[in-house]
Write a protein that holds these residues in place. Structure first.
Motif, PDB file in Angstrom:
ATOM      1  N   GLN A   1       1.902   4.693  -6.260  1.00 43.56           N
ATOM      2  CA  GLN A   1       1.051   4.031  -7.241  1.00 43.56           C
ATOM      3  C   GLN A   1      -0.179   4.869  -7.505  1.00 43.56           C
ATOM      4  O   GLN A   1      -0.484   5.815  -6.770  1.00 43.56           O
ATOM      5  CB  GLN A   1       0.629   2.652  -6.715  1.00 43.56           C
TER       6      GLN A   1
ATOM      7  N   LEU B   1       0.826  -1.216   0.000  1.00 45.38           N
ATOM      8  CA  LEU B   1       0.000   0.000   0.000  1.00 45.38           C
ATOM      9  C   LEU B   1       0.858   1.263   0.000  1.00 45.38           C
ATOM     10  O   LEU B   1       0.464   2.282  -0.567  1.00 45.38           O
ATOM     11  CB  LEU B   1      -0.921   0.015   1.222  1.00 45.38           C
TER      12      LEU B   1
ATOM     13  N   GLU C   1      -5.244  -7.235 -11.989  1.00 39.30           N
ATOM     14  CA  GLU C   1      -5.197  -6.373 -10.808  1.00 39.30           C
ATOM     15  C   GLU C   1      -5.877  -7.046  -9.619  1.00 39.30           C
ATOM     16  O   GLU C   1      -5.350  -7.062  -8.509  1.00 39.30           O
ATOM     17  CB  GLU C   1      -5.891  -5.044 -11.120  1.00 39.30           C
TER      18      GLU C   1
ATOM     19  N   LEU D   1      -4.271  -8.423  -5.961  1.00 44.10           N
ATOM     20  CA  LEU D   1      -4.787  -8.055  -4.643  1.00 44.10           C
ATOM     21  C   LEU D   1      -5.208  -9.284  -3.853  1.00 44.10           C
ATOM     22  O   LEU D   1      -4.993  -9.373  -2.642  1.00 44.10           O
ATOM     23  CB  LEU D   1      -5.979  -7.102  -4.801  1.00 44.10           C
TER      24      LEU D   1
ATOM     25  N   TYR E   1      -6.423   3.113  -6.352  1.00 45.71           N
ATOM     26  CA  TYR E   1      -7.118   1.875  -6.720  1.00 45.71           C
ATOM     27  C   TYR E   1      -8.416   2.198  -7.453  1.00 45.71           C
ATOM     28  O   TYR E   1      -9.046   3.229  -7.201  1.00 45.71           O
ATOM     29  CB  TYR E   1      -7.463   1.064  -5.459  1.00 45.71           C
ATOM     30  N   SER E   2      -8.833   1.314  -8.320  1.00 51.35           N
ATOM     31  CA  SER E   2     -10.139   1.443  -8.957  1.00 51.35           C
ATOM     32  C   SER E   2     -11.219   1.088  -7.933  1.00 51.35           C
ATOM     33  O   SER E   2     -10.949   0.488  -6.895  1.00 51.35           O
ATOM     34  CB  SER E   2     -10.236   0.513 -10.158  1.00 51.35           C
TER      35      SER E   2
ATOM     36  N   ALA F   1     -11.276  -2.639  -7.448  1.00 48.77           N
ATOM     37  CA  ALA F   1     -10.176  -3.155  -6.619  1.00 48.77           C
ATOM     38  C   ALA F   1     -10.427  -2.852  -5.146  1.00 48.77           C
ATOM     39  O   ALA F   1     -10.185  -3.689  -4.271  1.00 48.77           O
ATOM     40  CB  ALA F   1      -8.854  -2.545  -7.077  1.00 48.77           C
ATOM     41  N   LEU F   2     -10.935  -1.644  -4.863  1.00 45.16           N
ATOM     42  CA  LEU F   2     -11.234  -1.280  -3.483  1.00 45.16           C
ATOM     43  C   LEU F   2     -12.283  -2.217  -2.894  1.00 45.16           C
ATOM     44  O   LEU F   2     -12.151  -2.693  -1.765  1.00 45.16           O
ATOM     45  CB  LEU F   2     -11.744   0.162  -3.417  1.00 45.16           C
TER      46      LEU F   2
END
Length: 284
Positions: A22, A18, A248, A252, A25-26, A29-30
């Motif tokens: 970067q 984290l 992605e 994760l 996050y989308s 993704a979140l």
């Protein structure tokens, strides 16, 4: 349950990932990370309860970021979150050490940033949440949210630390010398803050944003209008995996996948329902 969730959330490898520079996050993704964290313990939530919990979490965080008196106070909100988490695990030294380590990394990484950089962080977060207008009863009752799901900005109370109470205009000449003053009336009742919140590991944050919203007992539920329901249904469609997001999401999942709590065979866990009745759950 709290120990399992917090231990997974503050796992060293996950935190290291984290803190790497970067892109944000989308939303997909979140939601994936949130699902994995919520189910990191023996607790299980069904889809309707999970949707409701996620909506409440996102709107509460949007409210906290939006109402920050100044951009740098986003960090104080985060510290309030971590202070509350530390209270949950005060009797677990190992997990407490994990949280303190993250605390120190936050201080080391973000304390040196300029006000302009914090403004960029705040604007980036608000852009992420700008299309989410889900009505939450606790905000509606406190009149901090309108019936259309938009938040109400206060025009009274303490001004941001380092600023002055509005009502005075000072005019300077080309040499920088004050030559005239004028006063004007304001619609709000502003006061000067007594002190700045602490940005250290321990201290008084002063700012109340990010503290427990439920310190006063009251029934709370998330309501959705017709347009909000359409947005929510679109959001649910977006949550479904698609090929473009596969890598992605897999990454994760790998970050959190190795952190699953080992459960004895035959243990199916327990079921948490955030709705009053089964009929209400089925309707949602």
């Amino acid at each position: 349950v709290m120990n399992d969730i917090i231990s997974t959330m503050f796992n060293r490898k996950f935190m290291e990932e984290l803190f790497k520079p970067q892109d944000l996050y989308s939303k997909k993704a979140l939601r994936t990370v949130y699902d994995r964290l919520a189910h990191a313990s023996i607790m299980r939530l069904n889809q309707a309860s999970m949707d409701k919990l996620y909506d409440l979490m996102t709107m509460a965080f949007k409210y906290q970021v939006l109402l920050c008196p100044r951009p740098r106070d986003v960090l104080l909100v985060t510290f309030n979150h971590l202070d509350a988490i530390k209270d949950f695990i005060s009797d677990s030294p190992g997990i407490l050490n994990q949280v303190d380590e993250t605390f120190r990394r936050l201080i080391e990484t973000y304390n040196p940033l300029s006000d302009g950089e914090f403004q960029l962080i705040r604007q980036t977060l608000l852009i992420f949440f700008q299309d989410m207008h889900i009505r939450v009863s606790i905000f509606l009752k406190d009149k901090v949210q309108n019936s259309n799901g938009r938040f109400v900005l206060p025009i009274s109370g303490p001004v941001p630390w380092g600023t002055e109470v509005p009502g005075l205009i000072r005019i300077f000449n080309h040499k920088g010398v004050e030559v005239k003053r004028a006063e004007f009336s304001t619609a709000g009742n502003y006061v000067t803050p007594q002190r700045e919140g602490s940005f250290e590991l321990y201290g008084d944050r002063v700012l109340k944003l990010g503290t427990n919203m439920y310190s006063v007992t009251r029934p709370v539920e998330t309501h959705m209008s017709g347009s909000s329901k359409n947005l929510a249904s679109q959001a649910k469609e977006n949550i479904a995996p698609n090929p473009l997001a596969k890598e992605e999401l897999n990454f994760l999942a790998r970050l959190l996948g190795g952190l699953d709590i080992q459960k004895p065979a035959g243990d199916s866990g327990f079921r948490l329902n955030l709705f009053t009745t089964d009929e209400e759950e089925e309707y949602a």
